[in-house]
Design a protein around this motif. Structure first.
Motif, mmCIF file in Angstrom:
data_model
loop_
_atom_site.group_PDB
_atom_site.id
_atom_site.type_symbol
_atom_site.label_atom_id
_atom_site.label_comp_id
_atom_site.label_asym_id
_atom_site.label_seq_id
_atom_site.Cartn_x
_atom_site.Cartn_y
_atom_site.Cartn_z
ATOM 1 N N ASP A 41 0.855 -1.195 0.000
ATOM 2 C CA ASP A 41 0.000 0.000 0.000
ATOM 3 C C ASP A 41 0.883 1.233 0.000
ATOM 4 N N TYR A 42 1.403 1.584 -1.158
ATOM 5 C CA TYR A 42 2.333 2.707 -1.267
ATOM 6 C C TYR A 42 1.596 4.040 -1.175
ATOM 7 N N THR A 43 2.065 4.905 -0.296
ATOM 8 C CA THR A 43 1.509 6.249 -0.188
ATOM 9 C C THR A 43 2.571 7.328 -0.335
ATOM 10 N N LYS A 44 3.788 7.033 0.115
ATOM 11 C CA LYS A 44 4.871 8.006 0.016
ATOM 12 C C LYS A 44 6.201 7.280 0.117
ATOM 13 N N PRO A 45 7.309 7.927 -0.283
ATOM 14 C CA PRO A 45 8.628 7.282 -0.185
ATOM 15 C C PRO A 45 8.951 6.837 1.239
ATOM 16 N N ALA A 46 9.649 5.726 1.348
ATOM 17 C CA ALA A 46 10.080 5.188 2.639
ATOM 18 C C ALA A 46 11.601 5.148 2.672
ATOM 19 N N VAL A 47 12.164 5.199 3.884
ATOM 20 C CA VAL A 47 13.616 5.219 4.038
ATOM 21 C C VAL A 47 14.044 4.267 5.147
ATOM 22 N N LEU A 48 15.020 3.423 4.848
ATOM 23 C CA LEU A 48 15.732 2.619 5.844
ATOM 24 C C LEU A 48 17.024 3.354 6.163
ATOM 25 N N SER A 49 17.224 3.702 7.434
ATOM 26 C CA SER A 49 18.416 4.445 7.853
ATOM 27 C C SER A 49 19.336 3.539 8.661
ATOM 28 N N VAL A 50 20.621 3.577 8.337
ATOM 29 C CA VAL A 50 21.626 2.787 9.060
ATOM 30 C C VAL A 50 22.649 3.753 9.634
ATOM 31 N N ASP A 51 22.662 3.878 10.949
ATOM 32 C CA ASP A 51 23.567 4.809 11.622
ATOM 33 C C ASP A 51 24.978 4.252 11.732
ATOM 34 N N ARG A 52 25.064 2.905 11.860
ATOM 35 C CA ARG A 52 26.379 2.291 12.057
ATOM 36 C C ARG A 52 26.284 0.799 11.776
ATOM 37 N N VAL A 53 27.383 0.238 11.268
ATOM 38 C CA VAL A 53 27.508 -1.211 11.137
ATOM 39 C C VAL A 53 28.918 -1.590 11.562
ATOM 40 N N ALA A 54 29.049 -2.758 12.176
ATOM 41 C CA ALA A 54 30.372 -3.200 12.622
ATOM 42 C C ALA A 54 30.460 -4.717 12.569
ATOM 43 N N PHE A 55 31.670 -5.175 12.346
ATOM 44 C CA PHE A 55 31.981 -6.596 12.451
ATOM 45 C C PHE A 55 33.211 -6.749 13.313
ATOM 46 N N THR A 56 33.140 -7.634 14.310
ATOM 47 C CA THR A 56 34.268 -7.931 15.186
ATOM 48 C C THR A 56 34.593 -9.418 15.069
ATOM 49 N N ALA A 57 35.706 -9.728 14.468
ATOM 50 C CA ALA A 57 36.103 -11.132 14.328
ATOM 51 C C ALA A 57 36.348 -11.751 15.703
ATOM 52 N N LEU A 58 36.129 -13.045 15.817
ATOM 53 C CA LEU A 58 36.353 -13.729 17.088
ATOM 54 C C LEU A 58 37.787 -13.494 17.571
ATOM 55 N N GLY A 59 37.916 -13.076 18.820
ATOM 56 C CA GLY A 59 39.231 -12.834 19.398
ATOM 57 C C GLY A 59 39.722 -11.408 19.259
ATOM 58 N N ASP A 60 39.084 -10.597 18.397
ATOM 59 C CA ASP A 60 39.491 -9.201 18.222
ATOM 60 C C ASP A 60 38.846 -8.307 19.274
ATOM 61 N N LYS A 61 39.435 -7.130 19.481
ATOM 62 C CA LYS A 61 38.848 -6.134 20.368
ATOM 63 C C LYS A 61 37.578 -5.570 19.732
ATOM 64 N N CYS A 62 36.623 -5.181 20.586
ATOM 65 C CA CYS A 62 35.382 -4.606 20.061
ATOM 66 C C CYS A 62 35.677 -3.309 19.315
ATOM 67 N N GLN A 63 34.831 -2.971 18.349
ATOM 68 C CA GLN A 63 35.120 -1.906 17.402
ATOM 69 C C GLN A 63 34.598 -0.536 17.808
ATOM 70 N N PHE A 64 33.703 -0.478 18.806
ATOM 71 C CA PHE A 64 33.191 0.807 19.304
ATOM 72 C C PHE A 64 32.693 0.577 20.734
ATOM 73 N N PRO A 65 32.675 1.628 21.571
ATOM 74 C CA PRO A 65 32.427 1.436 23.010
ATOM 75 C C PRO A 65 31.104 0.760 23.345
ATOM 76 N N GLU A 66 30.050 1.023 22.563
ATOM 77 C CA GLU A 66 28.734 0.461 22.872
ATOM 78 C C GLU A 66 28.537 -0.936 22.312
ATOM 79 N N SER A 67 29.539 -1.479 21.663
ATOM 80 C CA SER A 67 29.426 -2.771 21.010
ATOM 81 C C SER A 67 29.065 -3.883 22.001
ATOM 82 N N ILE A 68 28.224 -4.794 21.550
ATOM 83 C CA ILE A 68 27.893 -5.930 22.401
ATOM 84 C C ILE A 68 29.103 -6.827 22.603
ATOM 85 N N ALA A 69 30.069 -6.746 21.683
ATOM 86 C CA ALA A 69 31.304 -7.504 21.836
ATOM 87 C C ALA A 69 32.107 -6.990 23.031
ATOM 88 N N CYS A 70 31.970 -5.695 23.357
ATOM 89 C CA CYS A 70 32.626 -5.150 24.560
ATOM 90 C C CYS A 70 31.935 -5.670 25.814
#
Length: 264
Positions: free
Chosen positions: A232-261
């Motif tokens: 049911d299209y009525t107007k343009p829609a937007v998916l916004s991505v503020d941040r993405v990160a990948f932390t390989a096993l054994g590496d330090k977390c990539q940002f302070p709020e990371s669940i890996a931290c």
């Protein structure tokens, strides 16, 4: 989502989206080594790191054509849009990006605000398939437009799915940003929503094993109404991505709020 619909959708993705990406991305030999840990706050789109889908669709179920014009960075976030616009045999345009490299075991995280509209799919997922000479493996977060109060988690192992689970977001996923994450290990796959464990998979037969590319997409369908809601299209829609990160096993977390931290 039914097995038949899932198979058709993902087969089209493997044959069309991935094939086109492989033509324009890195040489095959350069893609084989799993990618390293990273964080991207989307101050810009790094075209060497991200491939922008453009000029095709994933099959009859998708009512929009991927367009590079629906992909941009604005206000410090990646913006993938769905809007009316004629392209070939489709009346709508939509946005998708994917990494040029594949990634293996580790922590995957994205801070996302979903698009608004019944019949739309706001997706953060990893995928690999036949066009890459690999079996179809996949790990999904998908917000379905018919109910943005939930997010669907799912995974495919050698093209076999049927692992869907709907998780309450606690608010509307299209009204604000939420943190989606999964920790992928050889013998365990854990999904997190806003830091809370919402799905814990320990059956080895239900855990993918092949390195995969990271995708974000916003697309629509006129035919998958039972799954995504009546379009049911009525107007343009937007998916916004503020941040993405990948932390390989054994590496330090990539940002302070990371669940890996939090978990280390």
């Amino acid at each position: 989502m039914t097995t038949q619909i899932a198979h058709a959708r993902k087969l089209c993705l493997s044959l069309l989206t991935i094939t086109a990406a492989c033509v324009s991305a890195l040489p095959a030999s350069a893609q084989q080594a799993p990618g390293k840990s990273f964080v991207d706050d989307f101050d810009k789109i790094n075209r060497g790191f991200w491939y922008v889908s453009d000029g095709w669709n994933n099959g009859a179920h998708q009512n929009c054509t991927w367009s590079k014009n629906q992909v941009k960075v604005e206000d410090g976030a990646l913006q993938l849009s769905f809007a009316d616009g004629k392209s070939k045999d489709r009346n709508y345009l939509c946005g998708e990006i994917q990494t040029t490299k594949r990634y293996s075991y580790g922590t995957y995280e994205a801070r996302i605000k979903a698009g608004t509209g019944s019949g739309l799919n706001s997706a953060f997922f990893t995928y690999i398939g036949p066009a890459d000479k690999q079996k179809h493996d996949e790990i999904d977060f998908e917000v379905l437009g018919k109910n943005t109060g939930e997010v669907q988690v799912n995974q495919y192992v050698q093209a076999k799915g049927d692992n869907e689970k709907l998780v309450p977001v606690g608010s509307k996923a299209d009204e604000g940003f939420n943190d989606y994450a999964f920790i992928w290990e050889k013998d365990r796959l854990r999904y997190y929503l806003n830091g809370k464990l919402v799905q814990d998979v320990t059956d080895p037969s239900k855990i993918p094993s092949n390195p995969q590319k990271i995708f974000f997409s916003l697309w629509g369908s006129d035919t998958l109404s039972n799954w995504m809601g009546r379009f049911d299209y009525t107007k343009p829609a937007v998916l916004s991505v503020d941040r993405v990160a990948f932390t390989a096993l054994g590496d330090k977390c990539q940002f302070p709020e990371s669940i890996a931290c939090t978990l280390n």
